[in-house]
Design a protein around this motif. Structure first.
Motif, PDB file in Angstrom:
ATOM      1  N   ALA A  62       0.835  -1.207   0.000  1.00 26.68           N
ATOM      2  CA  ALA A  62       0.000   0.000   0.000  1.00 26.68           C
ATOM      3  C   ALA A  62       0.866   1.251   0.000  1.00 26.68           C
ATOM      4  N   ASN A  63       0.260   2.372  -0.400  1.00 31.44           N
ATOM      5  CA  ASN A  63       1.031   3.619  -0.414  1.00 31.44           C
ATOM      6  C   ASN A  63       1.212   4.135   1.013  1.00 31.44           C
ATOM      7  N   PRO A  64       2.244   4.926   1.261  1.00 30.75           N
ATOM      8  CA  PRO A  64       2.571   5.402   2.616  1.00 30.75           C
ATOM      9  C   PRO A  64       1.441   6.154   3.312  1.00 30.75           C
ATOM     10  N   LYS A  65       0.654   6.939   2.581  1.00 34.14           N
ATOM     11  CA  LYS A  65      -0.435   7.698   3.187  1.00 34.14           C
ATOM     12  C   LYS A  65      -1.512   6.769   3.759  1.00 34.14           C
ATOM     13  N   THR A  66      -1.817   5.720   3.021  1.00 28.53           N
ATOM     14  CA  THR A  66      -2.820   4.761   3.493  1.00 28.53           C
ATOM     15  C   THR A  66      -2.311   4.028   4.722  1.00 28.53           C
ATOM     16  N   ILE A  67      -1.048   3.635   4.691  1.00 26.68           N
ATOM     17  CA  ILE A  67      -0.446   2.946   5.833  1.00 26.68           C
ATOM     18  C   ILE A  67      -0.458   3.855   7.058  1.00 26.68           C
ATOM     19  N   ALA A  68      -0.110   5.118   6.869  1.00 31.74           N
ATOM     20  CA  ALA A  68      -0.082   6.065   7.980  1.00 31.74           C
ATOM     21  C   ALA A  68      -1.471   6.262   8.573  1.00 31.74           C
ATOM     22  N   ALA A  69      -2.484   6.308   7.705  1.00 34.86           N
ATOM     23  CA  ALA A  69      -3.859   6.496   8.174  1.00 34.86           C
ATOM     24  C   ALA A  69      -4.307   5.318   9.031  1.00 34.86           C
TER      25      ALA A  69
END
Length: 217
Positions: free
Chosen positions: A156-163
């Motif tokens: 997954a992209n970093p923004k999704t992981i961070a969320a």
């Protein structure tokens, strides 16, 4: 003595909360006193602008009929107007010691303020929270696993992981808060027993009712 009986009891802290909540709710939707007065009149509850001002200042008592009309006019609920604002828990006739969340859920009719009612509520919240944590942990593990087509980056992209990581952090904080309150409710740890919750679910969760177990033993 007769005169005192006719006047009744003085307004208490609950009336103060309602008065503050009415003013806050009215201002939140930008309704002026005249419009509110006209709305009350249309509903058969005459109250002048000065009367509303007194009501919001706590100098005039709010009766239950006015409460329902006002809640409707201000696009809120009677429960919201009754609930103490700003994390307060003090209500007329209700002992100290309850959490703001418990008072809020009580006002909504989602729990009863008894030993059994609190036990049932926090046990359910524990099960919901731990299930959510398990889901988030599993989802994050899948997101951060290497991409088969590019082992150097996660699936997954970093923004999704961070969320999702932020949601997990929030859920774990909730878990800790429930654990602290759960130990206060029942030091034996039954609040955290998912099997016990499942076995008693049919008795404590009936449609349209706020129920509690007959015993905690």
């Amino acid at each position: 003595m007769e005169t005192e009986r006719v006047r009744g009891n003085p307004a208490g802290i609950t009336n103060t909360h309602v008065a503050q909540n009415i003013r806050t709710a009215r201002q939140a939707i930008g309704m002026d006193l005249r419009t509110m007065s006209e709305g009350l009149k249309a509903a058969g509850r005459k109250l002048s602008t000065s009367g509303i001002s007194k009501l919001e200042a706590g100098d005039r008592r709010v009766d239950v009929d006015d409460l329902t009309v006002i809640a409707y006019l201000l696009r809120t609920t009677p429960a919201a107007l009754l609930t103490p604002p700003d994390e307060q828990t003090t209500l007329t006739g209700v002992p100290e010691g309850y959490e703001p969340e418990e008072i809020d859920r009580w006002m909504r009719g989602e729990l009863v303020l008894t030993e059994e009612g609190l036990f049932n509520y926090w046990q359910q919240e524990w099960v919901i929270c731990t299930d959510r944590i398990h889901y988030l942990e599993t989802t994050l593990a899948g997101m951060t696993a290497p991409d088969p087509d590019d082992p150097e980056r996660p699936r997954a992209n970093p923004k999704t992981i961070a969320a999702y990581a932020e949601r997990l952090q929030t859920a774990r904080a909730r878990e800790q808060a429930i654990r602290e309150r759960g130990v206060q409710i029942d030091p034996t740890g039954r609040v955290f027993n998912a099997k016990d919750y499942t076995e008693n679910y049919a008795d404590t969760h009936q449609p349209g009712q706020t129920t509690a177990r007959s015993t905690l033993s």
